[in-house]
Write a protein that holds these residues in place. Sequence first.
Motif, PDB file in Angstrom:
ATOM      1  N   PHE A 287       0.814  -1.220   0.000  1.00  0.00           N
ATOM      2  CA  PHE A 287       0.000   0.000   0.000  1.00  0.00           C
ATOM      3  C   PHE A 287       0.847   1.269   0.000  1.00  0.00           C
ATOM      4  CE2 PHE A 287      -3.141  -2.736   2.560  1.00  0.00           C
ATOM      5  CZ  PHE A 287      -3.738  -3.205   1.397  1.00  0.00           C
ATOM      6  N   GLY A 288       2.106   1.141   0.416  1.00  0.00           N
ATOM      7  CA  GLY A 288       3.006   2.295   0.402  1.00  0.00           C
ATOM      8  C   GLY A 288       2.487   3.464   1.216  1.00  0.00           C
ATOM      9  N   SER A 294      -3.615   6.235   5.463  1.00  0.00           N
ATOM     10  CA  SER A 294      -4.895   5.652   5.861  1.00  0.00           C
ATOM     11  C   SER A 294      -4.899   5.266   7.331  1.00  0.00           C
ATOM     12  CB  SER A 294      -5.187   4.426   4.989  1.00  0.00           C
ATOM     13  OG  SER A 294      -6.337   3.745   5.437  1.00  0.00           O
ATOM     14  N   PHE A 295      -3.844   4.605   7.778  1.00  0.00           N
ATOM     15  CA  PHE A 295      -3.787   4.157   9.165  1.00  0.00           C
ATOM     16  C   PHE A 295      -3.628   5.342  10.113  1.00  0.00           C
ATOM     17  CE2 PHE A 295      -1.573   0.525   6.842  1.00  0.00           C
ATOM     18  CZ  PHE A 295      -2.784  -0.047   6.485  1.00  0.00           C
ATOM     19  N   ALA A 296      -2.822   6.321   9.717  1.00  0.00           N
ATOM     20  CA  ALA A 296      -2.608   7.494  10.566  1.00  0.00           C
ATOM     21  C   ALA A 296      -3.902   8.275  10.757  1.00  0.00           C
ATOM     22  CB  ALA A 296      -1.534   8.394   9.969  1.00  0.00           C
ATOM     23  N   ARG A 297      -4.747   8.290   9.737  1.00  0.00           N
ATOM     24  CA  ARG A 297      -6.009   9.032   9.818  1.00  0.00           C
ATOM     25  C   ARG A 297      -7.167   8.176  10.338  1.00  0.00           C
ATOM     26  NH1 ARG A 297      -6.184  13.798   6.493  1.00  0.00           N
ATOM     27  NH2 ARG A 297      -8.412  13.475   6.204  1.00  0.00           N
ATOM     28  N   SER A 302     -11.741   3.259   1.170  1.00  0.00           N
ATOM     29  CA  SER A 302     -12.971   3.621   0.454  1.00  0.00           C
ATOM     30  C   SER A 302     -13.461   5.019   0.801  1.00  0.00           C
ATOM     31  CB  SER A 302     -14.074   2.602   0.741  1.00  0.00           C
ATOM     32  OG  SER A 302     -14.348   2.564   2.128  1.00  0.00           O
ATOM     33  N   THR A 303     -13.094   5.523   1.972  1.00  0.00           N
ATOM     34  CA  THR A 303     -13.561   6.851   2.384  1.00  0.00           C
ATOM     35  C   THR A 303     -12.414   7.855   2.529  1.00  0.00           C
ATOM     36  OG1 THR A 303     -13.461   6.143   4.710  1.00  0.00           O
ATOM     37  CG2 THR A 303     -15.584   5.937   3.592  1.00  0.00           C
ATOM     38  N   MET A 304     -11.198   7.427   2.227  1.00  0.00           N
ATOM     39  CA  MET A 304     -10.044   8.302   2.424  1.00  0.00           C
ATOM     40  C   MET A 304      -9.918   9.303   1.272  1.00  0.00           C
ATOM     41  SD  MET A 304      -6.055   7.263   3.061  1.00  0.00           S
ATOM     42  CE  MET A 304      -5.621   7.089   1.342  1.00  0.00           C
ATOM     43  N   PRO A 305      -9.746  10.582   1.576  1.00  0.00           N
ATOM     44  CA  PRO A 305      -9.556  11.581   0.523  1.00  0.00           C
ATOM     45  C   PRO A 305      -8.176  11.415  -0.132  1.00  0.00           C
ATOM     46  CG  PRO A 305      -9.249  12.583   2.677  1.00  0.00           C
ATOM     47  CD  PRO A 305      -9.732  11.183   2.923  1.00  0.00           C
ATOM     48  N   THR A 306      -8.033  11.975  -1.299  1.00  0.00           N
ATOM     49  CA  THR A 306      -6.744  11.957  -1.997  1.00  0.00           C
ATOM     50  C   THR A 306      -6.233  13.390  -2.157  1.00  0.00           C
ATOM     51  OG1 THR A 306      -7.878  11.976  -4.140  1.00  0.00           O
ATOM     52  CG2 THR A 306      -7.279   9.825  -3.235  1.00  0.00           C
ATOM     53  N   GLY A 307      -5.050  13.509  -2.735  1.00  0.00           N
ATOM     54  CA  GLY A 307      -4.436  14.824  -2.887  1.00  0.00           C
ATOM     55  C   GLY A 307      -3.456  15.073  -1.764  1.00  0.00           C
ATOM     56  N   LYS A 308      -3.208  16.322  -1.428  1.00  0.00           N
ATOM     57  CA  LYS A 308      -2.261  16.672  -0.382  1.00  0.00           C
ATOM     58  C   LYS A 308      -2.955  16.663   0.980  1.00  0.00           C
ATOM     59  CE  LYS A 308       1.004  19.330  -3.184  1.00  0.00           C
ATOM     60  NZ  LYS A 308       1.720  20.631  -3.349  1.00  0.00           N
ATOM     61  N   LEU A 309      -2.448  15.809   1.859  1.00  0.00           N
ATOM     62  CA  LEU A 309      -3.027  15.648   3.190  1.00  0.00           C
ATOM     63  C   LEU A 309      -1.961  15.902   4.239  1.00  0.00           C
ATOM     64  CD1 LEU A 309      -4.967  12.316   2.497  1.00  0.00           C
ATOM     65  CD2 LEU A 309      -5.872  14.638   2.356  1.00  0.00           C
ATOM     66  N   THR A 310      -2.384  16.287   5.428  1.00  0.00           N
ATOM     67  CA  THR A 310      -1.443  16.576   6.505  1.00  0.00           C
ATOM     68  C   THR A 310      -1.378  15.419   7.487  1.00  0.00           C
ATOM     69  OG1 THR A 310      -1.897  18.949   6.331  1.00  0.00           O
ATOM     70  CG2 THR A 310      -0.874  18.179   8.371  1.00  0.00           C
ATOM     71  N   ILE A 311      -0.141  14.943   7.719  1.00  0.00           N
ATOM     72  CA  ILE A 311       0.111  13.880   8.683  1.00  0.00           C
ATOM     73  C   ILE A 311       1.243  14.340   9.592  1.00  0.00           C
ATOM     74  CG2 ILE A 311       0.794  11.476   9.041  1.00  0.00           C
ATOM     75  CD1 ILE A 311      -1.907  11.715   7.725  1.00  0.00           C
ATOM     76  N   SER A 312       0.972  14.436  10.884  1.00  0.00           N
ATOM     77  CA  SER A 312       1.974  14.880  11.861  1.00  0.00           C
ATOM     78  C   SER A 312       2.616  16.206  11.455  1.00  0.00           C
ATOM     79  CB  SER A 312       3.058  13.806  12.041  1.00  0.00           C
ATOM     80  OG  SER A 312       2.509  12.637  12.568  1.00  0.00           O
ATOM     81  N   TYR A 322      -3.359   5.350  -6.875  1.00  0.00           N
ATOM     82  CA  TYR A 322      -2.792   4.466  -5.863  1.00  0.00           C
ATOM     83  C   TYR A 322      -3.856   4.062  -4.849  1.00  0.00           C
ATOM     84  CZ  TYR A 322       1.984   5.535  -7.457  1.00  0.00           C
ATOM     85  OH  TYR A 322       3.129   5.658  -8.194  1.00  0.00           O
ATOM     86  N   ARG A 323      -4.665   5.035  -4.436  1.00  0.00           N
ATOM     87  CA  ARG A 323      -5.748   4.729  -3.488  1.00  0.00           C
ATOM     88  C   ARG A 323      -6.723   3.732  -4.108  1.00  0.00           C
ATOM     89  NH1 ARG A 323     -10.274   7.888  -2.192  1.00  0.00           N
ATOM     90  NH2 ARG A 323     -10.538   7.885  -4.456  1.00  0.00           N
ATOM     91  N   ASP A 324      -7.074   3.938  -5.377  1.00  0.00           N
ATOM     92  CA  ASP A 324      -8.020   3.048  -6.052  1.00  0.00           C
ATOM     93  C   ASP A 324      -7.452   1.643  -6.215  1.00  0.00           C
ATOM     94  OD1 ASP A 324      -9.701   5.211  -6.186  1.00  0.00           O
ATOM     95  OD2 ASP A 324      -9.308   5.655  -8.305  1.00  0.00           O
ATOM     96  N   GLN A 325      -6.146   1.542  -6.499  1.00  0.00           N
ATOM     97  CA  GLN A 325      -5.514   0.229  -6.622  1.00  0.00           C
ATOM     98  C   GLN A 325      -5.530  -0.499  -5.277  1.00  0.00           C
ATOM     99  OE1 GLN A 325      -1.579   0.894  -8.216  1.00  0.00           O
ATOM    100  NE2 GLN A 325      -2.358   1.731 -10.141  1.00  0.00           N
ATOM    101  N   SER A 326      -5.287   0.243  -4.210  1.00  0.00           N
ATOM    102  CA  SER A 326      -5.304  -0.350  -2.872  1.00  0.00           C
ATOM    103  C   SER A 326      -6.705  -0.853  -2.520  1.00  0.00           C
ATOM    104  CB  SER A 326      -4.837   0.676  -1.838  1.00  0.00           C
ATOM    105  OG  SER A 326      -3.506   1.072  -2.077  1.00  0.00           O
ATOM    106  N   LEU A 327      -7.712  -0.061  -2.833  1.00  0.00           N
ATOM    107  CA  LEU A 327      -9.092  -0.457  -2.568  1.00  0.00           C
ATOM    108  C   LEU A 327      -9.477  -1.688  -3.389  1.00  0.00           C
ATOM    109  CD1 LEU A 327     -11.810   0.002  -1.210  1.00  0.00           C
ATOM    110  CD2 LEU A 327     -12.355   1.642  -3.023  1.00  0.00           C
ATOM    111  N   GLU A 328      -9.021  -1.730  -4.619  1.00  0.00           N
ATOM    112  CA  GLU A 328      -9.307  -2.886  -5.478  1.00  0.00           C
ATOM    113  C   GLU A 328      -8.724  -4.161  -4.868  1.00  0.00           C
ATOM    114  OE1 GLU A 328      -8.356  -4.437 -10.048  1.00  0.00           O
ATOM    115  OE2 GLU A 328      -7.827  -2.395  -9.446  1.00  0.00           O
TER     116      GLU A 328
END
Length: 338
Positions: A287-288, A294-297, A302-312, A322-328
């Motif tokens: 999943f890279g 996904s885990f941090a949030r 299926s409900t995770m937004p894409t684009g630029k997100l803030t983590i820590s 990438y998100r769609d491939q992971s969901l598949e």
Amino acid sequence: MITYAIWNNKGGTGKTSLAFQTISRFAELNSDKRVLVIDMCPQANLSEILLGGQEGGGSKNLLMCQGQLPRCSIGGYFDIRLPAPFSSPDFEANSFITTPHSYNPSIPTNIDLICGDPLLELQAIAMNTLANADLPGVNAWLGVIDWLKDFLNKVDYDYVFIDTNPSFSMYTQIALAASQRVVLPVMADDSSRRAIQNAFSLIYGLKLPSEVYAKYTFAKKLNDAVRELPKIHLIIKNRLTQYMGAASAYHAVLTGIDSDVTALIKQYPQYFNFTAVKKGTVGVRDFGTTGIVSFARGCAFSTMPTGKLTISGHRVQVKPDYRDQSLEAIDKVVSKLI
């Protein structure tokens, strides 16, 4: 009630991350079903993710649950079993169950949770002592091994998913004894190939290094009690390379895993819910960054937004493809659960 244990005696197979994604998606796609998650791991990582993850106060929410009286956790339930180990006391099951959606709106509303608890390690010492007690007319081992089964007899769910510790400790055996189906995640490496053989030794008492161990096995004790063993329902070949999949340098190892499982099915069909490797295995790519975010949030694919997100406090990029491939990949896992 159908009960799954997600287990591998080997650590580092992505068990908890797969559990989070798979259970969340399963519940979303089966919104009419009641799902109970039991975190039987002392680290309680799955509980923390479900309760909000790093960004949503999951650790704080988990501590709040563990700090209730009684502890709203698996440790809290085991606390009341220690004084009455061989007969189920009267208890209110809901005292140990929380609803993750009330802490984390990203989680489907039909998921309930029994949180993990670091107390499990301390309790395991007492469990082992109790299980080895020599009492007239009492099967002490079975009395302890049925603690979780006793709990499940008090609740009403359609599906139960138990995330386990990478061990074969007493609390892991309690989880497996309460399960009908085992989901076995493996990595594309030789140690995971050996881990499949080890799993069959531990659960089913097969290919032991010496016959001296035969009378002590989990399988022997359950069989003596005329109890059914859980069956291998799905083997997840996890963290294949993101771009090359199974056609990479891992191909030889994956082929070896398939050969080993085929041989086991042929020799021990009674321990499988499938008759051919293709029916009971699924490959999941790495999943890279998508998985880390996904885990941090505490938010499934299926409900995770894409684009630029803030983590820590850092901005990270999650690409839609990438998100769609992971969901598949997770959808393929979910499709094999029923």
